[in-house]
Design a protein around this motif. Structure first.
Motif, PDB file in Angstrom:
ATOM      1  N   MET A 149     -11.349   8.381  -9.843  1.00  0.00           N
ATOM      2  CA  MET A 149     -10.877   7.351 -10.761  1.00  0.00           C
ATOM      3  C   MET A 149      -9.555   6.771 -10.241  1.00  0.00           C
ATOM      4  SD  MET A 149     -12.825   6.605 -13.244  1.00  0.00           S
ATOM      5  CE  MET A 149     -14.079   7.188 -14.410  1.00  0.00           C
ATOM      6  N   ALA A 150      -9.551   5.456  -9.996  1.00  0.00           N
ATOM      7  CA  ALA A 150      -8.332   4.768  -9.553  1.00  0.00           C
ATOM      8  C   ALA A 150      -8.318   3.368 -10.169  1.00  0.00           C
ATOM      9  CB  ALA A 150      -8.302   4.687  -8.030  1.00  0.00           C
ATOM     10  N   PRO A 151      -8.499   3.268 -11.503  1.00  0.00           N
ATOM     11  CA  PRO A 151      -8.670   1.943 -12.093  1.00  0.00           C
ATOM     12  C   PRO A 151      -7.378   1.122 -12.068  1.00  0.00           C
ATOM     13  CG  PRO A 151      -8.462   3.592 -13.816  1.00  0.00           C
ATOM     14  CD  PRO A 151      -8.530   4.340 -12.515  1.00  0.00           C
ATOM     15  N   SER A 152      -7.551  -0.169 -11.773  1.00  0.00           N
ATOM     16  CA  SER A 152      -6.376  -1.041 -11.729  1.00  0.00           C
ATOM     17  C   SER A 152      -5.726  -1.119 -13.108  1.00  0.00           C
ATOM     18  CB  SER A 152      -6.778  -2.436 -11.240  1.00  0.00           C
ATOM     19  OG  SER A 152      -7.779  -2.970 -12.083  1.00  0.00           O
ATOM     20  N   SER A 153      -6.496  -0.888 -14.155  1.00  0.00           N
ATOM     21  CA  SER A 153      -5.941  -0.962 -15.510  1.00  0.00           C
ATOM     22  C   SER A 153      -4.845   0.077 -15.747  1.00  0.00           C
ATOM     23  CB  SER A 153      -7.065  -0.712 -16.523  1.00  0.00           C
ATOM     24  OG  SER A 153      -7.698   0.533 -16.235  1.00  0.00           O
ATOM     25  N   HIS A 154      -4.886   1.209 -15.045  1.00  0.00           N
ATOM     26  CA  HIS A 154      -3.919   2.286 -15.283  1.00  0.00           C
ATOM     27  C   HIS A 154      -3.234   2.820 -14.035  1.00  0.00           C
ATOM     28  CE1 HIS A 154      -6.323   2.409 -18.972  1.00  0.00           C
ATOM     29  NE2 HIS A 154      -5.313   3.034 -19.533  1.00  0.00           N
ATOM     30  N   LEU A 155      -3.820   2.544 -12.866  1.00  0.00           N
ATOM     31  CA  LEU A 155      -3.322   3.273 -11.694  1.00  0.00           C
ATOM     32  C   LEU A 155      -3.044   2.367 -10.496  1.00  0.00           C
ATOM     33  CD1 LEU A 155      -5.589   6.446 -12.045  1.00  0.00           C
ATOM     34  CD2 LEU A 155      -3.191   6.216 -12.693  1.00  0.00           C
ATOM     35  N   TYR A 156      -2.796   1.079 -10.746  1.00  0.00           N
ATOM     36  CA  TYR A 156      -2.394   0.199  -9.650  1.00  0.00           C
ATOM     37  C   TYR A 156      -0.877   0.043  -9.711  1.00  0.00           C
ATOM     38  CZ  TYR A 156      -6.612  -1.179  -7.202  1.00  0.00           C
ATOM     39  OH  TYR A 156      -7.719  -1.174  -6.390  1.00  0.00           O
ATOM     40  N   PHE A 157      -0.230   0.790  -8.845  1.00  0.00           N
ATOM     41  CA  PHE A 157       1.234   0.813  -8.892  1.00  0.00           C
ATOM     42  C   PHE A 157       1.863  -0.381  -8.176  1.00  0.00           C
ATOM     43  CE2 PHE A 157       1.611   5.750  -9.463  1.00  0.00           C
ATOM     44  CZ  PHE A 157       0.964   5.640 -10.680  1.00  0.00           C
ATOM     45  N   ASP A 158       1.023  -1.346  -7.784  1.00  0.00           N
ATOM     46  CA  ASP A 158       1.612  -2.587  -7.272  1.00  0.00           C
ATOM     47  C   ASP A 158       1.867  -3.571  -8.421  1.00  0.00           C
ATOM     48  OD1 ASP A 158      -1.191  -2.717  -7.515  1.00  0.00           O
ATOM     49  OD2 ASP A 158      -1.383  -4.316  -6.031  1.00  0.00           O
ATOM     50  N   TYR A 159       1.518  -3.191  -9.651  1.00  0.00           N
ATOM     51  CA  TYR A 159       1.758  -4.063 -10.802  1.00  0.00           C
ATOM     52  C   TYR A 159       3.172  -3.859 -11.347  1.00  0.00           C
ATOM     53  CZ  TYR A 159      -3.341  -4.830 -11.120  1.00  0.00           C
ATOM     54  OH  TYR A 159      -4.646  -5.165 -10.873  1.00  0.00           O
ATOM     55  N   MET A 211       9.823  -9.188  -7.081  1.00  0.00           N
ATOM     56  CA  MET A 211       8.555  -9.898  -7.279  1.00  0.00           C
ATOM     57  C   MET A 211       7.383  -9.015  -6.855  1.00  0.00           C
ATOM     58  SD  MET A 211       7.263 -13.572  -5.878  1.00  0.00           S
ATOM     59  CE  MET A 211       6.877 -13.110  -4.224  1.00  0.00           C
ATOM     60  N   CYS A 212       6.310  -9.050  -7.632  1.00  0.00           N
ATOM     61  CA  CYS A 212       5.114  -8.331  -7.192  1.00  0.00           C
ATOM     62  C   CYS A 212       3.871  -9.120  -7.551  1.00  0.00           C
ATOM     63  CB  CYS A 212       5.107  -6.898  -7.691  1.00  0.00           C
ATOM     64  SG  CYS A 212       4.844  -6.684  -9.430  1.00  0.00           S
ATOM     65  N   ILE A 213       2.731  -8.480  -7.396  1.00  0.00           N
ATOM     66  CA  ILE A 213       1.473  -9.228  -7.456  1.00  0.00           C
ATOM     67  C   ILE A 213       1.171  -9.729  -8.859  1.00  0.00           C
ATOM     68  CG2 ILE A 213      -0.039  -7.219  -7.802  1.00  0.00           C
ATOM     69  CD1 ILE A 213      -1.853  -8.610  -5.587  1.00  0.00           C
ATOM     70  N   GLY A 214       1.710  -9.051  -9.864  1.00  0.00           N
ATOM     71  CA  GLY A 214       1.453  -9.448 -11.251  1.00  0.00           C
ATOM     72  C   GLY A 214       1.121  -8.226 -12.063  1.00  0.00           C
ATOM     73  N   TRP A 254      -0.808  -1.449  -3.092  1.00  0.00           N
ATOM     74  CA  TRP A 254      -1.088  -2.541  -2.161  1.00  0.00           C
ATOM     75  C   TRP A 254       0.209  -3.288  -1.912  1.00  0.00           C
ATOM     76  CZ3 TRP A 254      -5.885  -2.101  -0.330  1.00  0.00           C
ATOM     77  CH2 TRP A 254      -6.838  -1.447  -1.121  1.00  0.00           C
ATOM     78  N   THR A 255       0.355  -3.840  -0.700  1.00  0.00           N
ATOM     79  CA  THR A 255       1.703  -4.285  -0.327  1.00  0.00           C
ATOM     80  C   THR A 255       1.828  -5.782  -0.028  1.00  0.00           C
ATOM     81  OG1 THR A 255       1.243  -3.726   1.979  1.00  0.00           O
ATOM     82  CG2 THR A 255       2.277  -2.013   0.623  1.00  0.00           C
ATOM     83  N   GLU A 256       0.973  -6.598  -0.637  1.00  0.00           N
ATOM     84  CA  GLU A 256       1.135  -8.038  -0.403  1.00  0.00           C
ATOM     85  C   GLU A 256       2.578  -8.475  -0.666  1.00  0.00           C
ATOM     86  OE1 GLU A 256      -1.347  -6.701  -2.098  1.00  0.00           O
ATOM     87  OE2 GLU A 256      -3.220  -7.824  -1.844  1.00  0.00           O
ATOM     88  N   TYR A 257       3.144  -7.972  -1.734  1.00  0.00           N
ATOM     89  CA  TYR A 257       4.486  -8.404  -2.132  1.00  0.00           C
ATOM     90  C   TYR A 257       5.509  -7.288  -1.965  1.00  0.00           C
ATOM     91  CZ  TYR A 257       1.701 -12.234  -3.704  1.00  0.00           C
ATOM     92  OH  TYR A 257       0.823 -13.286  -3.709  1.00  0.00           O
ATOM     93  N   VAL A 289       8.272   0.199  -2.017  1.00  0.00           N
ATOM     94  CA  VAL A 289       7.127   1.103  -2.242  1.00  0.00           C
ATOM     95  C   VAL A 289       7.570   2.237  -3.170  1.00  0.00           C
ATOM     96  CG1 VAL A 289       5.583   2.794  -1.160  1.00  0.00           C
ATOM     97  CG2 VAL A 289       6.026   0.607  -0.013  1.00  0.00           C
ATOM     98  N   GLN A 290       8.719   2.820  -2.854  1.00  0.00           N
ATOM     99  CA  GLN A 290       9.209   3.932  -3.679  1.00  0.00           C
ATOM    100  C   GLN A 290       9.486   3.476  -5.105  1.00  0.00           C
ATOM    101  OE1 GLN A 290      12.611   5.300  -1.365  1.00  0.00           O
ATOM    102  NE2 GLN A 290      11.415   7.075  -0.730  1.00  0.00           N
ATOM    103  N   TYR A 291      10.065   2.309  -5.220  1.00  0.00           N
ATOM    104  CA  TYR A 291      10.392   1.781  -6.548  1.00  0.00           C
ATOM    105  C   TYR A 291       9.126   1.606  -7.390  1.00  0.00           C
ATOM    106  CZ  TYR A 291      12.208  -1.449 -10.079  1.00  0.00           C
ATOM    107  OH  TYR A 291      12.546  -2.050 -11.276  1.00  0.00           O
ATOM    108  N   MET A 292       8.045   1.179  -6.738  1.00  0.00           N
ATOM    109  CA  MET A 292       6.792   0.996  -7.466  1.00  0.00           C
ATOM    110  C   MET A 292       6.148   2.353  -7.797  1.00  0.00           C
ATOM    111  SD  MET A 292       6.971  -2.180  -7.676  1.00  0.00           S
ATOM    112  CE  MET A 292       5.498  -3.042  -8.227  1.00  0.00           C
ATOM    113  N   ALA A 293       6.381   3.333  -6.942  1.00  0.00           N
ATOM    114  CA  ALA A 293       5.746   4.648  -7.129  1.00  0.00           C
ATOM    115  C   ALA A 293       6.470   5.504  -8.156  1.00  0.00           C
ATOM    116  CB  ALA A 293       5.701   5.386  -5.794  1.00  0.00           C
TER     117      ALA A 293
END
Ligand code: ACM
Ligand code: ZN
Length: 707
Positions: A421-431, A442-445, A479-482, A489-493
């Motif tokens: 389980m890696a759903p973007s709804s709960h586990l996308y740390f690029d949000y 700034m990030c992807i949204g 994901w690292t587009e932004y 990366v650390q800040y998002m994690a």
């Protein structure tokens, strides 16, 4: 003897100072499942405490010594265990446990026993001990007391992972090692390394050297979110096979398996830029400079393209001992295949027919995925694929990584697939992790606060207990587009990773977010110690003031000598002194935006007043080309025509190491009496390390205050 004297001295010292003694606290993340303490005399770690290891655990012992050194300022001596009755003892006793990776810590006055079901269990016991220790900041070499008792602990999920995308932005090897350190501290055992993308190929493949000679570099990057503007800065990098061997070893020492991902058959534009004959149109292609999903994919009807993919996977398997090989499968547009004679011929050859659920091209993708799965399984490994691979007839042996929500995972578990389980709804740390996105890099949204991660339930209730057995693990993705820098990366994690860890290790039935936050707070001391960047929203919930105190400037007549950018003018100059603070994003309507021109405002106080300070807020969002002001000037006038300067302040430019956000600027000066006040705020030009170098930076300013 020396030890005894030191011990007595230390105890006396604490008694004399009546100071709170440095004591271990087992309330950590992940929370150990069973902690039973007794009133026994505590065990004391001092500089001469030794770590004794049983055969096969020397490395674990060295880690423990190193951690103690980081935290307390002294390393512990490491020796082989020969029945000593003091110190910290590391042992494996598989027979004592029901499952792999479990451990027990027995703390008695003379000894600490860390027993694991295996070496990994011992390692997690060590992590628990480590995270329980206080961090001696000024008073190094202090003894630490460990309350006596027993801790028993084991993971709920066997697969506990995090993903990282070094393709959109290259992440140097040393930073990847720090990421692995972060995973290790959080009892994770799987690192999903996404190594190929439209925007860059990152793994050396000996049989196809152009993949890294050409495919690892792009000649520019889209500026901000996708538009028509590109910078011309070459970006890229790759990992040699030697470097990857070193990384695999580094991770293995920390009980982490690296799962390599070669994303097939889409997300292949960087590879096509090197070998255009592998695409349906034959190119030419370039390593992609924009974000998103390229329509140019591997030609499924071209035997050479299929052999290329098999060759790459074989070289990847030569290198990575991982039992899992990720073969991607996400976001593969079918527009090229629909038009491609070779792909259509292949569909005919294979007798593929579309049906009401899936097109014939969807089934063609299944052909590709199943063929690759066969190559992987021939070598005794299992494939993982993103949940799109369910669209067709993928073989049941494939593990499904459910990212577009949990639905794919649910469907897969019902069909008998194992699921991560890696759903973007709960586990996308690029949000984003805060709604106040103007204050965020700034990030992807998206919006994914820690609370939401912590609330995630990886075992869907709609599944039967048998089906739930197929949910083998939980993972978060970055994901690292932004995300162009590792601090980001650390800040998002962090600290979302704390919530993820709780779910992976404990999957708690009852969740107490407040108690969790308190345990997170302790973790921030580790972040500080290791210089990890992290987000602080949960520790200081921001109560945003929406207004400023009424001041001399509030709602007085105001004019601008130069108009703001048309898009960011809104109600005009009055926005600057309406009493409402600039909040939210730069386009919230509460900021005036200027690009190249200064914000040069004249306020008529309507009568002479004694003034000594000007304040305002400005926004920094470097990814969006918004920098802090370079200079503030304050001028005053009695008649509104002849102005004299009373203050001038230069401000250094924000660097990539500095946080983005909303910042207050204040200029104080000798009190002066005047009716008209002019505030002139200038911006910078974008610096050389910015993708928009050569253009003026934006400034976004709000709420001028005069006091
Ligand atoms: C994905 O986020 N495209 C797997
Ligand atoms: Zn084709």
């Amino acid at each position: 003897m020396k030890n005894t004297i030191f011990l007595c001295f230390a105890m006396l010292l604490f008694a004399a100072c009546n100071q709170q003694r440095p004591e271990a606290n087992y309330d950590i993340i992940p929370q150990p499942k069973e902690v039973n303490l007794n009133d026994g005399k505590p065990f004391m770690i001092i500089a001469s405490t030794a770590v004794y290891y049983e055969a096969g655990l020397q490395r674990e012992a060295l880690f423990l010594s190193e951690y103690v050194n980081d935290l307390l300022g002294y390393g512990l001596e490491v020796r082989e265990y020969q029945g000593q009755s003091n110190g910290i003892v590391l042992q494996v006793a598989k027979e004592n446990f029901d499952q792999a990776e479990a451990y027990q810590i027995d703390i008695t006055p003379k000894q600490v026993h860390i027993t694991g079901a295996d070496a990994a269990g011992v390692f997690y016991g060590i992590q628990t001990l480590r995270k329980s220790l206080p961090i001696a900041s000024s008073e190094k070499k202090m003894p630490v007391f460990l309350p006596c008792g027993t801790i028993r602990d084991w993971p709920n999920f066997g697969y506990r992972g995090m993903h990282l995308d070094p393709c959109r932005h290259f992440i140097p090897l040393d930073s990847v090692k720090v990421y692995i350190d972060m995973l290790a501290m959080h009892n994770m055992n799987q690192f999903h390394f996404h190594l190929s993308e439209d925007q860059g190929w990152r793994i050396e493949i000996k049989k196809y050297p152009e993949l890294t000679q050409i495919g690892a570099y792009r000649d520019g990057t889209v500026i901000g979110h996708n538009g028509n503007l590109y910078d011309t800065i070459r970006h890229g990098g790759f990992y040699t096979q030697d470097e990857l061997r070193d990384l695999i070893q580094y991770a293995a020492e920390r009980h982490i398996n690296i799962i390599p991902e070669i994303d097939l058959p889409g997300h292949m534009q960087a590879a096509l830029a090197c070998y255009p004959q592998l695409g349906c149109t034959g190119g030419p292609y370039e390593v992609w400079k924009r974000w998103g999903v390229s329509e140019d994919v591997l030609c499924a009807g071209n035997e050479e393209a299929m052999r290329f993919a098999e060759d790459v996977l074989n070289e990847v398997m030569d290198l990575f001992p991982s039992p899992y090989i990720h073969i991607g499968g996400d976001e593969c547009p079918k527009v090229r295949w629909e038009q491609c004679p070779k792909c259509q011929k292949k569909i005919k050859e294979l007798g593929i027919k579309g049906d009401e659920r899936f097109s014939k091209e969807d089934y063609l993708q299944s052909y590709v995925m199943n063929r690759m799965a066969k190559a992987v399984e021939a070598r005794g490994r299992r494939v993982i694929g993103w949940d799109e691979i369910l669209e067709g007839n993928v073989s049941e042996t494939a593990i499904i990584m459910s990212w577009r929500g949990t639905e794919g995972g649910i469907e897969a578990a019902r069909k008998g697939h194992d699921v991560i389980m890696a759903p973007s709804s709960h586990l996308y740390f690029d949000y984003y992790q805060s709604e106040d996105i103007a204050s965020e890099p700034m990030c992807i949204g998206g919006y994914l606060p820690v609370e939401r991660v912590y609330a995630f339930q990886p075992l869907p209730e709609v599944l039967t207990p048998e089906q739930q057995q197929h949910i083998i693990g939980v993972q978060a993705n970055i994901w690292t587009e932004y995300i162009a820098h590792f601090w980001h990366v650390q800040y998002m994690a962090l600290p979302r990773m704390e919530a993820l860890t709780e779910i992976q290790w404990n999957n708690p039935q009852e969740r107490d977010f407040d108690a969790f936050v308190e345990r997170c707070r302790k973790m921030t001391q580790f972040y500080d110690l290791y210089h990890y960047t992290y987000a602080k929203h949960i520790f200081n919930p921001q109560v945003w003031a929406d207004t400023v105190e009424t001041n001399l400037a509030t709602r007085k007549p105001i004019t601008l000598r130069q108009a703001p950018a048309e898009k960011y003018t809104y109600e005009g100059a009055g926005v600057l002194n309406d009493g409402n603070l600039g909040r939210g994003a730069y386009n919230s309507g509460k900021w005036l935006g200027f690009c190249g021109d200064p914000m040069d405002a004249v306020i008529d106080l309507e009568q002479p007043a004694a003034i000594k300070q000007v304040r305002f807020h400005a926004l920094t969002n470097k990814g969006a080309w918004i920098y802090n002001p370079s200079q503030v000037k304050v001028l005053v006038s009695d008649d509104g025509e002849n102005f004299r300067e009373v203050a001038h302040k230069d401000i250094p430019i924000s660097t990539w190491e500095d946080r983005d956000g909303i910042f207050a600027y204040e200029v104080a000066f000798e009190p002066v009496t005047a009716r008209f006040v002019e505030v002139c705020v200038r911006g910078f030009d974008l610096p050389e390390d910015h993708s928009g170098y050569g253009n003026p930076a934006w400034i976004f300013v709000d709420e001028l205050e005069v006091n």
